[in-house]
Design an enzyme around this catalytic site. Structure first.
Site, PDB file in Angstrom:
ATOM      1  CG  ASP A   1     -14.416  29.434   7.188  1.00 40.62           C
ATOM      2  OD1 ASP A   1     -14.573  29.183   5.962  1.00 40.62           O
ATOM      3  OD2 ASP A   1     -13.430  30.019   7.668  1.00 40.62           O
TER       4      ASP A   1
ATOM      5  CE1 TYR B   1      15.824  10.288   3.706  1.00 38.44           C
ATOM      6  CE2 TYR B   1      14.638  10.285   5.767  1.00 38.44           C
ATOM      7  CZ  TYR B   1      14.637  10.333   4.390  1.00 38.44           C
ATOM      8  OH  TYR B   1      13.469  10.444   3.718  1.00 38.44           O
TER       9      TYR B   1
ATOM     10  CE  LYS C   1       8.244  -0.567   3.703  1.00 31.42           C
ATOM     11  NZ  LYS C   1       7.566  -0.480   2.468  1.00 31.42           N
TER      12      LYS C   1
ATOM     13  CB  CYS D   1     -15.937  -9.256 -20.072  1.00 24.97           C
ATOM     14  SG  CYS D   1     -15.546  -7.592 -19.556  1.00 24.97           S
TER      15      CYS D   1
ATOM     16  CG  ASP E   1     -15.975  24.242  10.403  1.00 22.25           C
ATOM     17  OD1 ASP E   1     -15.542  25.177  11.085  1.00 22.25           O
ATOM     18  OD2 ASP E   1     -15.306  23.682   9.505  1.00 22.25           O
TER      19      ASP E   1
ATOM     20  CE  LYS F   1      11.193   3.014   3.271  1.00 22.52           C
ATOM     21  NZ  LYS F   1       9.919   3.704   3.323  1.00 22.52           N
TER      22      LYS F   1
ATOM     23  CD  GLU G   1      19.569   5.884   7.607  1.00 20.31           C
ATOM     24  OE1 GLU G   1      20.770   5.712   7.325  1.00 20.31           O
ATOM     25  OE2 GLU G   1      18.914   6.896   7.327  1.00 20.31           O
TER      26      GLU G   1
ATOM     27  CB  CYS H   1     -12.371  -9.106 -21.160  1.00 23.33           C
ATOM     28  SG  CYS H   1     -13.315  -8.279 -22.418  1.00 23.33           S
TER      29      CYS H   1
ATOM     30  NE  ARG I   1      10.200  10.125  -3.713  1.00 27.06           N
ATOM     31  CZ  ARG I   1       9.498   9.484  -4.634  1.00 27.06           C
ATOM     32  NH1 ARG I   1       8.208   9.675  -4.722  1.00 27.06           N
ATOM     33  NH2 ARG I   1      10.090   8.666  -5.470  1.00 27.06           N
TER      34      ARG I   1
ATOM     35  CG  ASP J   1       5.084   5.118   7.760  1.00 27.80           C
ATOM     36  OD1 ASP J   1       5.122   5.610   6.620  1.00 27.80           O
ATOM     37  OD2 ASP J   1       4.185   4.347   8.148  1.00 27.80           O
TER      38      ASP J   1
ATOM     39  CB  SER K   1      11.305   5.525  -4.149  1.00 32.57           C
ATOM     40  OG  SER K   1      11.374   4.968  -5.420  1.00 32.57           O
ATOM     41  CG  LEU K   2      15.022   3.878  -0.153  1.00 38.82           C
ATOM     42  CD1 LEU K   2      14.874   3.832   1.359  1.00 38.82           C
ATOM     43  CD2 LEU K   2      16.496   3.834  -0.535  1.00 38.82           C
TER      44      LEU K   2
ATOM     45  CB  CYS L   1     -17.795  -5.618 -22.980  1.00 33.31           C
ATOM     46  SG  CYS L   1     -16.554  -6.917 -23.159  1.00 33.31           S
TER      47      CYS L   1
ATOM     48  CB  CYS M   1     -13.841  -4.495 -23.236  1.00 28.14           C
ATOM     49  SG  CYS M   1     -14.114  -4.560 -21.456  1.00 28.14           S
TER      50      CYS M   1
HETATM   51  S1  IVH Z   1      17.097   7.304   1.934  1.00 29.78           S
HETATM   52  C1  IVH Z   1      18.228   7.833  -2.416  1.00 29.78           C
HETATM   53  N1  IVH Z   1      16.617   6.892   4.455  1.00 29.78           N
HETATM   54  O1  IVH Z   1      11.620   6.177   2.209  1.00 29.78           O
HETATM   55  C2  IVH Z   1      17.646   7.331  -1.167  1.00 29.78           C
HETATM   56  N2  IVH Z   1      14.759   7.177   3.022  1.00 29.78           N
HETATM   57  O2  IVH Z   1      11.168   4.613  -0.365  1.00 29.78           O
HETATM   58  C3  IVH Z   1      16.852   8.347  -0.454  1.00 29.78           C
HETATM   59  N3  IVH Z   1      12.598   7.137   4.151  1.00 29.78           N
HETATM   60  O3  IVH Z   1      11.096   8.723  -0.097  1.00 29.78           O
HETATM   61  C4  IVH Z   1      16.071   7.829   0.653  1.00 29.78           C
HETATM   62  N4  IVH Z   1      13.367   6.823   6.177  1.00 29.78           N
HETATM   63  O4  IVH Z   1      10.641   9.240   2.332  1.00 29.78           O
HETATM   64  C5  IVH Z   1      16.080   7.100   3.253  1.00 29.78           C
HETATM   65  N5  IVH Z   1      16.332   6.588   6.737  1.00 29.78           N
HETATM   66  C6  IVH Z   1      15.819   6.791   5.542  1.00 29.78           C
HETATM   67  C7  IVH Z   1      14.433   6.883   5.343  1.00 29.78           C
HETATM   68  C8  IVH Z   1      13.935   7.074   4.061  1.00 29.78           C
HETATM   69  C9  IVH Z   1      12.282   6.989   5.434  1.00 29.78           C
HETATM   70  C10 IVH Z   1      11.604   7.276   3.059  1.00 29.78           C
HETATM   71  C11 IVH Z   1      11.793   8.475   2.179  1.00 29.78           C
HETATM   72  C12 IVH Z   1      11.845   7.962   0.784  1.00 29.78           C
HETATM   73  C13 IVH Z   1      11.274   6.592   0.936  1.00 29.78           C
HETATM   74  C14 IVH Z   1      11.922   5.679  -0.075  1.00 29.78           C
END
Ligand code: IVH
Length: 719
Positions: free
Chosen positions: A48, A243, A331, A436, A52, A133, A131, A460, A154, A135, A97-98, A439, A466
């Site tokens: 280790d 959430y 966003k 290109c 390091d 989002k 609400e 190309c 996830r 990060d 995802s959203l 190639c 290619c």
């Molecule tokens: S709802 C089916 N609520 O955003 C909908 N997502 O792009 C489930 N995230 O993977 C997601 N804040 O990691 C929801 N208030 C919030 C959130 C949230 C962050 C993230 C989450 C998800 C990603 C979707």
């Protein structure tokens, strides 16, 4: 690989830039190799302390020469490498995802779309929650009879990593839920994150220990959660906001807002800035409020999430692809920085597109070091927008220019503008290559025969000769939503391709048999070991059968993304059927072409691309070879498996009263049925509302089963 002792090396201050760059590169390789031996082979070859010391030296060089700290730098990748070590957990309900939006208009459109889909008159209220989002990274917590049994990341949405042991050390996550209304099976989902203070403290400690720094709180949270040693996770003050939810044996409440309140009552932290809003104006006002609070929150957020409050409406709205129709992420605007454009690199994409990439003097944009950014295409560099109008007032982009770089969320940074006052006097306009770079074939801008317009992308013409296209196609073939072969990522593909070991998709599946005869077997090569080779072959074997839609998507047919691939898989049911129709469709007036383009979501452009793909002899050969190695299997969703209309062709006609046409279609498709626009011998069922006309007559004529809307719901249930 020899392990050099850093102490024998000159002081970092004494290094010239080139020397430093070489050593930094060599150290990067050396460290990556030790990481692999440690994490993948379970067989470290240095102590280790020695490890390091290597990392410290690497960091010292980066501290002295910050330009070496690129996104490819090992220090930017902390946390990602442990993933092979965690067992996998399949999400019983996928983690989605959203969809993203960036403007007020897009929010109006989102709400209008929902109203249209549900046929909600404008005087009926539609309540949504808003609400922050967060990060961080999302986590699914499974409780059985109130006890936390598993915690999973996830992952790809279907399968995540088992991080239960680590999650048990997070104080904000209850081990037991004691309330009377906790369902027997209860999956609570939310975001793990780190406060700004905790992030600073962690980096401080990293720095003192000579360890690499985390680029931002999200990376630090991910690195902390995905630790092999839960004691390390325990030492990092991770936090959690609940959430959303996954599997629930029963739903304790009927609205999003009440569900979240319920989580709070069970002992979870929920975000205090969650509000209910009944109009677009209220949503936007709350967005502005959260945006104004952003700097004071003490943790990173990157937007606001809107969700339809009423859970029965959420259910009716359902999903498109990987995102719910009932939710949207609004966003925050992107962040900008100014830096110098040091060069322009041309990368050749999977379909031959010549993609210009800006090489920038590294600059921090919103906490992330950026050294590459997209320049889109030739016209963009010249100052012409995709609509033919001037952009940046027609100012072109030149090497040596001072430019404004923009980064929005996870999207690739882009060069937004030029600071003209700082343009070097001797700069020249950039000449986009017409050959290109990979190639040497001519690279041309095609003219669309239908519109007469020149394509903005130069391509190309080398096609399969290619090497860059071939390599990119292979990378796509093994990518996450295609074959997704563990241990066979982009880098390995590069390596195999350059050695001539894998140049076509089918070669992946003969790798093992060829390896046993090869003079220099994989396990003897630098960077490989018995275990990694064994794992790779096992992962390849596991993919000899895979869902048809993944197979279609993997082929990389231009314009055929995941959604189209799913539509095609569902419509044709087997690869043979798709292939036969596509081959017969080369005559655009044929019935086959009409069938192909009658599938909802498959238009003329996609249809053309499919036909052209199957017409190409090389592709035919590749398909034959590939299909002798792998078997695409028709997939059925869980709902479709038990559905009485799976595989049936349904036509909706007349005015529907209990659901909109769009909703009816989405519902039928969710249940595995195909929805057609006209009645033919292939139709199995027609659902007719009042006012149905000729389609109903034709169905009667052909003796097709006819149902009214109630009959439909009786047949399929109200799901
Ligand atoms: S709802 C089916 N609520 O955003 C909908 N997502 O792009 C489930 N995230 O993977 C997601 N804040 O990691 C929801 N208030 C919030 C959130 C949230 C962050 C993230 C989450 C998800 C990603 C979707």
């Amino acid at each position: 690989m020899p392990v050099s002792t850093p102490s024998a090396r000159p002081h970092v201050e004494q290094l010239g830039f080139d020397e430093a760059r070489r050593e930094h590169e060599a150290l990067g390789r050396e460290i990556a190799e030790h990481d692999r031996r440690y994490y993948e082979d379970d067989a470290p070859t240095i102590s280790d302390a020695e490890y390091d010391a290597l990392r410290r030296r690497y960091e010292e060089i980066e501290a002295q020469f910050p330009e070496l700290r690129t996104p490819e730098s090992l220090s930017e990748k902390v946390g990602a490498r442990a993933s092979d070590k965690f067992a996998k957990i399949r999400h019983r309900v996928p983690m989605l995802s959203l969809a993203n939006a960036f403007s007020d208009e897009a929010i109006e459109e989102f709400v209008a779309r929902i109203r249209r889909f549900l046929q909600l008159p404008s005087d009926k209220p539609l309540v949504l929650t808003a609400e922050p989002k967060i990060d961080g990274l999302s986590l699914s917590l499974r409780y059985e009879r109130g006890s936390l049994v598993t915690a999973a990341t996830r992952g790809d949405g279907t399968e995540g990593e088992d991080v239960t042991a680590n999650v048990r050390t997070i104080g904000e996550i209850p081990q037991r839920l004691r309330a009377a209304d906790v369902p027997e099976i209860c999956e609570v989902r939310g975001e793990v994150y780190l406060s700004h203070d905790a992030f600073a403290a962690i980096n401080e400690r990293q720095s003192e220990a000579g360890k690499p720094l985390f680029a931002n709180p999200r990376n630090a949270a991910a690195g902390s959660l995905r630790q092999l040693d839960p004691r390390i996770t325990a030492s990092r003050p991770l936090k959690f906001f609940a959430y959303s939810w996954g599997e629930m044996s029963s739903l304790p409440r009927r609205t999003q807002f009440e569900m979240i309140a319920c989580f709070a009552a069970w002992g979870f932290k929920t975000n205090p800035l969650t509000r209910r809003c009944s109009t677009v104006e209220e949503l936007l006002a709350h967005y502005r409020f959260i945006e104004a609070e952003r700097a004071q929150l003490g943790y990173d957020i990157d937007g606001v999430v809107y969700k339809v409050d009423d859970l029965s409406l959420q259910e009716r709205l359902g999903f498109v692809s990987r995102s719910p129709r009932w939710a949207l992420a609004h966003k925050f605007p992107a962040q900008n920085a100014t830096t110098v454009l040091e060069g322009i690199e041309i990368n050749v994409g999977r379909t031959g597109s010549l993609n210009p990439l800006a090489r920038l003097k590294p600059v921090t944009v919103g906490g992330v070091v950026v050294s590459n950014a997209t320049l889109h295409n030739e016209d963009y560099i010249r100052g012409i927008g995709s609509d033919g109008q001037p952009i940046r007032n027609g100012v072109d982009i030149r090497i040596g220019d001072t430019v404004i770089v923009q980064r929005a969320g996870d999207v690739i940074p882009k060069v937004l503008d030029v600071v003209l006052e700082r343009r070097p006097p001797d700069s020249k306009p950039y000449e986009f290559p017409t050959q290109c770079p990979a190639c040497g074939s001519h690279a041309v801008r095609e003219v669309n025969p239908r519109t007469g317009k020149e394509d903005s992308v130069r391509r190309c013409t080398g096609g399969l000769i290619c090497p860059a296209q071939a390599r990119e196609r292979l990378k796509h073939f093994v990518s996450r939503y295609a074959f997704d072969i563990e241990g066979l990522g982009e880098q390995r593909i590069e390596e195999f391709y350059s050695e001539g070991l894998v140049t076509r998709p089918q070669d992946i599946f003969t790798l093992q048999s060829r390896n046993s005869r090869a003079l220099q077997r994989l396990e003897k090569r630098e960077g490989w070991g018995e275990t990694s080779v064994k794992n790779l072959f096992a992962a390849i074997e596991a993919r000899r059968r895979l869902p048809l839609s993944r197979f279609i998507y993997a082929l990389g047919i231009p314009h055929v993304g995941e959604t189209s691939a799913k539509l095609l898989a569902r419509h044709f049911g087997s690869f043979d059927a798709l292939r036969q129709t596509a081959c017969a469709a080369s005559d655009r007036d044929s019935e086959a072409f009409a069938e192909l383009t009658s599938i909802g979501g498959i238009g003329r452009v996609v249809g053309d691309a499919i036909v052209e793909f199957f017409k190409e002899t090389h592709n035919e050969e590749m398909l034959d070879a590939l299909l002798s190695e792998v078997t695409p299997e028709p997939e059925e969703s869980q709902a479709a498996k038990n559905s009485p209309v799976a595989g049936k062709t349904v036509v909706f006609t007349g005015s529907l009263e209990q659901m909109t046409r769009e909703e009816a279609k989405a519902m039928a498709e969710r249940l595995g049925a195909k929805v057609a626009g006209s009645v033919s011998k292939k139709t199995d069922l027609i659902v007719a509302g009042p006012g149905a006309g000729s389609k109903l007559d034709k169905a009667r004529e052909l003796g097709i089963k006819i149902l009214d809307e109630d009959g439909w719901f009786e047949l399929v249930g109200r799901s």
